[in-house]
Design a protein around this motif. Structure first.
Motif, PDB file in Angstrom:
ATOM      1  N   ILE A   1     -18.564 -68.839  98.517  1.00 46.44           N
ATOM      2  CA  ILE A   1     -18.143 -67.573  97.905  1.00 46.44           C
ATOM      3  C   ILE A   1     -18.808 -67.430  96.551  1.00 46.44           C
ATOM      4  O   ILE A   1     -19.370 -66.385  96.222  1.00 46.44           O
ATOM      5  N   GLY A   2     -18.764 -68.490  95.777  1.00 44.15           N
ATOM      6  CA  GLY A   2     -19.365 -68.462  94.452  1.00 44.15           C
ATOM      7  C   GLY A   2     -20.841 -68.151  94.489  1.00 44.15           C
ATOM      8  O   GLY A   2     -21.339 -67.332  93.720  1.00 44.15           O
ATOM      9  N   ARG A   3     -21.552 -68.783  95.404  1.00 42.80           N
ATOM     10  CA  ARG A   3     -22.992 -68.525  95.527  1.00 42.80           C
ATOM     11  C   ARG A   3     -23.258 -67.056  95.801  1.00 42.80           C
ATOM     12  O   ARG A   3     -24.144 -66.440  95.225  1.00 42.80           O
ATOM     13  N   ARG A   4     -22.473 -66.513  96.703  1.00 43.60           N
ATOM     14  CA  ARG A   4     -22.730 -65.125  97.098  1.00 43.60           C
ATOM     15  C   ARG A   4     -22.358 -64.163  95.994  1.00 43.60           C
ATOM     16  O   ARG A   4     -23.046 -63.168  95.766  1.00 43.60           O
ATOM     17  N   LEU A   5     -21.273 -64.451  95.311  1.00 41.12           N
ATOM     18  CA  LEU A   5     -20.909 -63.596  94.181  1.00 41.12           C
ATOM     19  C   LEU A   5     -22.006 -63.651  93.129  1.00 41.12           C
ATOM     20  O   LEU A   5     -22.401 -62.630  92.564  1.00 41.12           O
ATOM     21  N   ARG A   6     -22.497 -64.833  92.888  1.00 38.76           N
ATOM     22  CA  ARG A   6     -23.568 -64.980  91.909  1.00 38.76           C
ATOM     23  C   ARG A   6     -24.797 -64.193  92.345  1.00 38.76           C
ATOM     24  O   ARG A   6     -25.462 -63.545  91.536  1.00 38.76           O
ATOM     25  N   ALA A   7     -25.083 -64.228  93.637  1.00 37.21           N
ATOM     26  CA  ALA A   7     -26.243 -63.489  94.149  1.00 37.21           C
ATOM     27  C   ALA A   7     -26.062 -61.990  93.932  1.00 37.21           C
ATOM     28  O   ALA A   7     -27.005 -61.292  93.544  1.00 37.21           O
ATOM     29  N   VAL A   8     -24.860 -61.500  94.178  1.00 36.11           N
ATOM     30  CA  VAL A   8     -24.597 -60.082  93.952  1.00 36.11           C
ATOM     31  C   VAL A   8     -24.774 -59.762  92.474  1.00 36.11           C
ATOM     32  O   VAL A   8     -25.431 -58.784  92.108  1.00 36.11           O
ATOM     33  N   ALA A   9     -24.222 -60.599  91.620  1.00 32.60           N
ATOM     34  CA  ALA A   9     -24.334 -60.376  90.175  1.00 32.60           C
ATOM     35  C   ALA A   9     -25.799 -60.379  89.746  1.00 32.60           C
ATOM     36  O   ALA A   9     -26.228 -59.538  88.953  1.00 32.60           O
ATOM     37  N   ASP A  10     -26.576 -61.300  90.292  1.00 30.14           N
ATOM     38  CA  ASP A  10     -27.981 -61.393  89.898  1.00 30.14           C
ATOM     39  C   ASP A  10     -28.763 -60.156  90.292  1.00 30.14           C
ATOM     40  O   ASP A  10     -29.539 -59.611  89.513  1.00 30.14           O
ATOM     41  N   SER A  11     -28.554 -59.701  91.527  1.00 31.08           N
ATOM     42  CA  SER A  11     -29.409 -58.619  91.993  1.00 31.08           C
ATOM     43  C   SER A  11     -28.925 -57.255  91.517  1.00 31.08           C
ATOM     44  O   SER A  11     -29.716 -56.321  91.402  1.00 31.08           O
ATOM     45  N   LEU A  12     -27.628 -57.164  91.217  1.00 29.86           N
ATOM     46  CA  LEU A  12     -27.099 -55.828  90.937  1.00 29.86           C
ATOM     47  C   LEU A  12     -26.572 -55.653  89.508  1.00 29.86           C
ATOM     48  O   LEU A  12     -26.403 -54.527  89.051  1.00 29.86           O
TER      49      LEU A  12
ATOM     50  N   GLY B   1     -27.687 -57.703  86.687  1.00 27.69           N
ATOM     51  CA  GLY B   1     -28.462 -58.450  85.711  1.00 27.69           C
ATOM     52  C   GLY B   1     -27.906 -59.832  85.429  1.00 27.69           C
ATOM     53  O   GLY B   1     -28.132 -60.410  84.382  1.00 27.69           O
ATOM     54  N   GLY B   2     -27.183 -60.379  86.374  1.00 29.25           N
ATOM     55  CA  GLY B   2     -26.697 -61.747  86.246  1.00 29.25           C
ATOM     56  C   GLY B   2     -25.282 -61.877  85.723  1.00 29.25           C
ATOM     57  O   GLY B   2     -24.726 -62.970  85.726  1.00 29.25           O
ATOM     58  N   SER B   3     -24.709 -60.785  85.304  1.00 24.63           N
ATOM     59  CA  SER B   3     -23.345 -60.871  84.768  1.00 24.63           C
ATOM     60  C   SER B   3     -22.298 -60.697  85.859  1.00 24.63           C
ATOM     61  O   SER B   3     -22.398 -59.811  86.700  1.00 24.63           O
ATOM     62  N   MET B   4     -21.283 -61.524  85.811  1.00 28.86           N
ATOM     63  CA  MET B   4     -20.202 -61.446  86.794  1.00 28.86           C
ATOM     64  C   MET B   4     -19.179 -60.380  86.418  1.00 28.86           C
ATOM     65  O   MET B   4     -18.384 -59.967  87.258  1.00 28.86           O
TER      66      MET B   4
END
Lengths: 130, 130
Positions: A80-91, A93-96
């Motif tokens: 879950i964490g990896r995927r959330l991070r991926a969403v944050a990165d691509s959409l 700018g890396g912020s959660m």
DNA sequence: TGACTCCTCAGACGAGTCGTCTTAGACTTC
DNA sequence: GAAGTCTAAGACGACTCGTCTGAGGAGTCA
């Protein structure tokens, strides 16, 4: 070394789910659990999925016995964490934070989820207060 | 009708970002902004990406003028929501709560993000209290 | 009018991924 | 030593994704 961490596909995830639910298993056990049928081709499919999961460091293989035993090497929560991070990165700018905002503002949340969110926040709030 | 909603790829997202940032644009403007170079092949690439984004209902095209104008048809936030929902579906049986829990428990959050989370919660808490 | 430019549109490419399947060879068991 | 089960390696067809080519339309201007 190695492909850092690639995402897990749908079929791979089904195998991983089975490992999470049932603990360490052999290929045959996983075939039964995931496909509910037997046969050499299905067996080979699961084998290949496990092989790929292994290179992605998502499962670990015990080669000591005659028959290999497989176990999950990542927790569901980690994925879950990896995927959330991926969403944050691509959409974002890396912020959660935008993800959090989205969830907290309840944009796509059901009534039940909103209740759970509220409980969660109160719990956290209490924890921070002390 | 149509492919409900498919996910947006990386190159497509770059074009969409440009539309979010600059508002309605022509292909040529997008080429400049995204690739920073000109040429027929890059032009065609952006054109194809826009075409695919259009079938995914992520951009809208105005065909009335001699040169087509494109604008974003989804907000960034909507895309975030879609992806969060996708994570919840594949990893949490459809519930958003585990995502929330993961974020709130600050597993992968930086110090700054944790401060922001706290502020967010206090704001929400105040709002609910009244 | 014809050359030139810029546009749209349709299609195809090469590389990569994903789920599946075949086959070969090693090991165990009776 | 024959049968059954396992591992391992590789290949398949379908699909996706980013890129690129080429045909044809519309406008401009000498």
């Amino acid at each position: 070394m190695g492909d850092l961490q690639q995402d897990v596909t749908e079929a791979e995830l089904a195998v991983l789910q089975a490992l999470w639910d049932s603990g360490p298993s052999t290929i045959r056990q996983l075939v039964d659990r995931v496909y509910g049928q037997s046969g050499t081709s299905v067996y080979a499919t699961v084998q290949k999925l496990l092989e790929r999961l292994e290179t992605k460091r998502c499962v670990a293989r015990d080669r000591s016995g005659a028959v290999h035993m497989f176990r999950a090497a990542v927790h569901r929560d980690e994925l879950i964490g990896r995927r959330l991070r991926a969403v944050a990165d691509s959409l974002c700018g890396g912020s959660m934070t935008p993800l959090l905002t989205h969830l907290v503002e309840g944009k796509g949340l059901s009534a039940k989820e909103q209740r759970e969110l509220r409980a969660l926040i109160e719990r956290l709030d209490g924890r921070k207060r002390k």
